[in-house]
Design a protein around this motif. Structure first.
Motif, mmCIF file in Angstrom:
data_model
loop_
_atom_site.group_PDB
_atom_site.id
_atom_site.type_symbol
_atom_site.label_atom_id
_atom_site.label_comp_id
_atom_site.label_asym_id
_atom_site.label_seq_id
_atom_site.Cartn_x
_atom_site.Cartn_y
_atom_site.Cartn_z
ATOM 1 N N GLU A 89 -20.037 -16.602 5.784
ATOM 2 C CA GLU A 89 -20.072 -18.022 5.977
ATOM 3 C C GLU A 89 -19.316 -18.307 7.286
ATOM 4 O O GLU A 89 -18.480 -18.106 7.730
ATOM 5 C CB GLU A 89 -19.399 -18.504 4.859
ATOM 6 C CG GLU A 89 -19.141 -20.146 4.805
ATOM 7 C CD GLU A 89 -18.798 -21.017 3.603
ATOM 8 O OE1 GLU A 89 -18.781 -22.309 3.636
ATOM 9 O OE2 GLU A 89 -18.136 -20.303 2.741
ATOM 10 N N PHE A 126 -23.640 -17.975 -0.471
ATOM 11 C CA PHE A 126 -24.006 -19.219 -0.626
ATOM 12 C C PHE A 126 -23.746 -19.827 -1.757
ATOM 13 O O PHE A 126 -23.588 -21.021 -2.162
ATOM 14 C CB PHE A 126 -25.673 -19.212 -0.433
ATOM 15 C CG PHE A 126 -26.068 -19.730 0.948
ATOM 16 C CD1 PHE A 126 -26.434 -19.297 2.036
ATOM 17 C CD2 PHE A 126 -26.386 -21.304 0.815
ATOM 18 C CE1 PHE A 126 -26.930 -20.036 3.055
ATOM 19 C CE2 PHE A 126 -26.860 -21.850 1.892
ATOM 20 C CZ PHE A 126 -27.366 -21.585 3.054
ATOM 21 N N PHE A 127 -23.865 -18.917 -2.852
ATOM 22 C CA PHE A 127 -23.798 -19.440 -4.362
ATOM 23 C C PHE A 127 -22.445 -19.250 -5.101
ATOM 24 O O PHE A 127 -22.307 -19.481 -6.009
ATOM 25 C CB PHE A 127 -24.860 -18.869 -5.188
ATOM 26 C CG PHE A 127 -26.071 -18.638 -4.251
ATOM 27 C CD1 PHE A 127 -26.905 -20.046 -4.239
ATOM 28 C CD2 PHE A 127 -26.781 -17.382 -3.889
ATOM 29 C CE1 PHE A 127 -27.954 -20.086 -3.576
ATOM 30 C CE2 PHE A 127 -27.794 -17.736 -3.146
ATOM 31 C CZ PHE A 127 -28.508 -18.812 -3.019
ATOM 32 N N GLN A 134 -19.661 -19.259 -9.642
ATOM 33 C CA GLN A 134 -20.720 -20.125 -9.018
ATOM 34 C C GLN A 134 -20.029 -21.414 -8.525
ATOM 35 O O GLN A 134 -19.198 -22.305 -9.151
ATOM 36 C CB GLN A 134 -21.675 -20.275 -10.093
ATOM 37 C CG GLN A 134 -23.209 -21.215 -9.757
ATOM 38 C CD GLN A 134 -24.056 -20.960 -10.744
ATOM 39 O OE1 GLN A 134 -24.650 -20.097 -10.807
ATOM 40 N NE2 GLN A 134 -24.230 -22.067 -11.431
ATOM 41 N N LEU A 140 -22.739 -26.119 -2.695
ATOM 42 C CA LEU A 140 -24.060 -25.630 -2.247
ATOM 43 C C LEU A 140 -24.805 -26.604 -1.571
ATOM 44 O O LEU A 140 -25.586 -26.225 -0.400
ATOM 45 C CB LEU A 140 -25.139 -25.384 -3.594
ATOM 46 C CG LEU A 140 -26.219 -24.656 -3.201
ATOM 47 C CD1 LEU A 140 -26.171 -23.473 -2.052
ATOM 48 C CD2 LEU A 140 -27.039 -24.400 -4.611
ATOM 49 N N THR A 141 -24.726 -27.926 -1.683
ATOM 50 C CA THR A 141 -25.403 -28.920 -0.811
ATOM 51 C C THR A 141 -24.736 -29.002 0.478
ATOM 52 O O THR A 141 -25.658 -29.013 1.447
ATOM 53 C CB THR A 141 -25.270 -30.182 -1.303
ATOM 54 O OG1 THR A 141 -25.930 -30.523 -2.712
ATOM 55 C CG2 THR A 141 -26.062 -31.289 -0.506
ATOM 56 N N ARG A 143 -23.479 -26.538 1.908
ATOM 57 C CA ARG A 143 -23.657 -25.240 2.815
ATOM 58 C C ARG A 143 -25.128 -25.079 2.956
ATOM 59 O O ARG A 143 -25.181 -24.653 4.194
ATOM 60 C CB ARG A 143 -23.293 -23.923 1.772
ATOM 61 C CG ARG A 143 -22.103 -23.628 1.242
ATOM 62 C CD ARG A 143 -21.668 -22.374 0.329
ATOM 63 N NE ARG A 143 -20.523 -22.355 0.416
ATOM 64 C CZ ARG A 143 -19.755 -21.459 -0.525
ATOM 65 N NH1 ARG A 143 -20.402 -20.601 -1.284
ATOM 66 N NH2 ARG A 143 -18.183 -21.224 -0.400
ATOM 67 N N LYS A 179 -31.168 -19.169 -7.617
ATOM 68 C CA LYS A 179 -29.756 -20.038 -7.645
ATOM 69 C C LYS A 179 -29.704 -21.377 -6.969
ATOM 70 O O LYS A 179 -29.086 -22.352 -7.600
ATOM 71 C CB LYS A 179 -28.818 -19.065 -6.880
ATOM 72 C CG LYS A 179 -28.392 -17.735 -7.755
ATOM 73 C CD LYS A 179 -27.519 -18.182 -8.818
ATOM 74 C CE LYS A 179 -26.916 -16.987 -9.688
ATOM 75 N NZ LYS A 179 -26.244 -17.425 -10.626
ATOM 76 N N PHE A 180 -30.717 -21.446 -6.124
ATOM 77 C CA PHE A 180 -30.854 -22.943 -5.522
ATOM 78 C C PHE A 180 -31.089 -23.827 -6.567
ATOM 79 O O PHE A 180 -30.699 -24.958 -6.765
ATOM 80 C CB PHE A 180 -32.025 -22.892 -4.465
ATOM 81 C CG PHE A 180 -31.293 -22.128 -3.225
ATOM 82 C CD1 PHE A 180 -30.477 -22.734 -2.370
ATOM 83 C CD2 PHE A 180 -31.915 -20.948 -2.883
ATOM 84 C CE1 PHE A 180 -29.989 -22.193 -1.484
ATOM 85 C CE2 PHE A 180 -31.658 -20.387 -1.794
ATOM 86 C CZ PHE A 180 -30.748 -20.844 -0.763
ATOM 87 N N ILE A 183 -28.425 -24.528 -9.559
ATOM 88 C CA ILE A 183 -27.284 -25.291 -9.190
ATOM 89 C C ILE A 183 -27.729 -26.563 -8.817
ATOM 90 O O ILE A 183 -26.953 -27.492 -9.579
ATOM 91 C CB ILE A 183 -26.493 -24.515 -8.097
ATOM 92 C CG1 ILE A 183 -26.179 -23.278 -8.586
ATOM 93 C CG2 ILE A 183 -25.362 -25.387 -7.482
ATOM 94 C CD1 ILE A 183 -25.446 -22.239 -7.214
ATOM 95 N N PHE A 188 -33.046 -29.513 -4.703
ATOM 96 C CA PHE A 188 -32.675 -28.505 -3.553
ATOM 97 C C PHE A 188 -34.081 -28.587 -2.672
ATOM 98 O O PHE A 188 -33.691 -28.507 -1.247
ATOM 99 C CB PHE A 188 -32.517 -26.961 -4.070
ATOM 100 C CG PHE A 188 -33.812 -26.209 -4.211
ATOM 101 C CD1 PHE A 188 -34.203 -25.409 -3.057
ATOM 102 C CD2 PHE A 188 -34.422 -25.995 -5.239
ATOM 103 C CE1 PHE A 188 -35.176 -24.664 -3.231
ATOM 104 C CE2 PHE A 188 -35.409 -25.048 -5.566
ATOM 105 C CZ PHE A 188 -35.863 -24.508 -4.302
#
Length: 382
Positions: A89, A126-127, A134, A140-141, A143, A179-180, A183, A188
């Motif tokens: 990241e 990412f997740f 998680q 997540l949005t 990132r 995962k997208f 979540i 997404f």
């Protein structure tokens, strides 16, 4: 059984001209360039090729001369995916991506970015949070936004179009439970296109997927795109990955998909085109990189070259598909091969590692296959 180790080009002037082109030399005829693929398709659609890290870092190799002679569009096979650019990241590595862009600009190429959001090569961070849990939808949005804004913003005005999301719909038309999706749900997809548009309002934005001729997937993709359009989200094109075999998919179903996607008011692109001649462990495996099969000698029958009957089928199959593309060139903006020559192709290692395949239009020694001249002749009729 007679075997062709190198495809035989027709005799006479055509032999000389095509071989020169295969080595990167365009024959000067005083008329429109029809001795190269990009010349043959001029005014119809871009003809592209995917570049590996080896191509990007060794730009003097002979295959790059073939690329410059025959192709006018490029896409990076792996070096612009999130796992390559942002392994950790906030730590962005643009070295190879920058080289790819610089090459494209220096050679006047139409540059495509591949890919911003893809479950398969997204880094794990990412997740998950620092404790391995998680992350929330909000995290997540953010990132996704940070990644897309940084990457697309860096190449604003240089990349003509982006594969924003890759392979999010399954063959039955349902959403892949990545995962997208787990979540953020369907949102997404909307968010990815929204962030890409914010970062470069002038770039074209695409959805790309394999097995796009399957009726179930076709219906699912059409539904997804209509949903984006109803929300006012910019989407400019649909990429139909062309990972085809000698028997699948059918030309009829492929054509139905071209028409269905075009009817959405977006451009259609044939992406990742290659034609495997090898037996598949099971019919129509698509291109799911998670699928691998244990090596069996029976699945690798052509280590010394293609038998004449297989070569004939290969040529006829490529001709049939390019006829389809030319018949609908008013709907298709780009056709991209997934590599330059047979030695580049991922099909040598998927779904069975260690095989020898012949899926592209140029041999391992960078000479054009005989079907190349036939394709160019076909294009001249349109």
């Amino acid at each position: 059984m007679k075997v062709n180790k190198i495809n035989i080009i027709k005799k006479g002037v055509l032999f000389a001209s095509v071989m020169l082109v295969g080595l990167g030399c365009i024959v000067k005829t005083g008329r429109k360039d029809t001795e190269t693929l990009k010349g043959a398709f001029e005014g119809k659609f871009y003809i592209g090729a995917a570049l590996s890290g080896n191509h990007i870092n060794n730009q003097s190799q002979p295959s790059m001369e073939v690329l410059k002679s025959h192709f006018n569009s490029i896409v990076s096979e792996n070096n612009m995916k999130s796992g390559m650019i942002q392994l950790r990241e906030g730590e962005f590595n643009f070295e190879n991506a920058d080289k790819f862009i610089e090459f494209g600009e220096a050679n006047g190429m139409h540059i495509v970015g591949h890919t911003l959001i893809w479950h398969s090569q997204a880094p794990r961070w990412f997740f998950t949070d620092n404790d391995g849990n998680q992350v929330t939808p909000e995290v997540l949005t953010q990132r996704m936004k940070d990644h897309i804004h940084t990457v697309v913003g860096r190449y604003k005005g240089k990349v003509k179009g982006w594969d924003v999301v890759n392979e999010a719909i399954l063959d039955d038309g349902s959403w892949r439970k990545s995962k997208f999706y787990e979540i953020l749900g369907e949102d997404f997809m909307k968010l990815a296109f929204q962030f890409a548009h914010e970062a470069d309002p002038d770039a074209e934005l695409y959805y790309n997927d394999y097995s796009m001729a399957n009726p179930g997937k076709r219906d699912g993709v059409v539904k997804m795109v209509k949903n984006l359009q109803a929300q006012g989200i910019k989407i400019d094109g649909i990429g139909m990955q062309g990972h085809i075999g000698l028997e699948y998919p059918t030309i009829d179903e492929f054509e139905k998909s071209i028409l269905a996607y075009s009817d959405l008011g977006v451009t259609v692109m044939i992406t990742e085109l290659d034609l495997s001649v090898l037996p598949s462990p099971r019919r129509d495996m698509g291109a799911d990189v998670a699928t691998n099969v244990e090596y069996q000698q029976s699945l690798n029958p052509y280590t010394e070259g293609l038998p004449d009957d297989v070569q004939k089928k290969f040529d006829e199959r490529y001709m049939a598909f390019f006829k389809l593309f030319l018949d609908h060139h008013d709907k298709i903006s780009r056709v991209t091969l997934w590599g330059i020559n047979d030695g580049d192709s991922w099909k040598n290692g998927w779904p069975v590692r260690g095989r020898t395949d012949y899926p592209l239009l140029f041999n391992r020694d960078n000479t054009p296959k005989s079907v190349v001249s036939d394709i160019m002749k076909l294009a001249a009729k349109y």
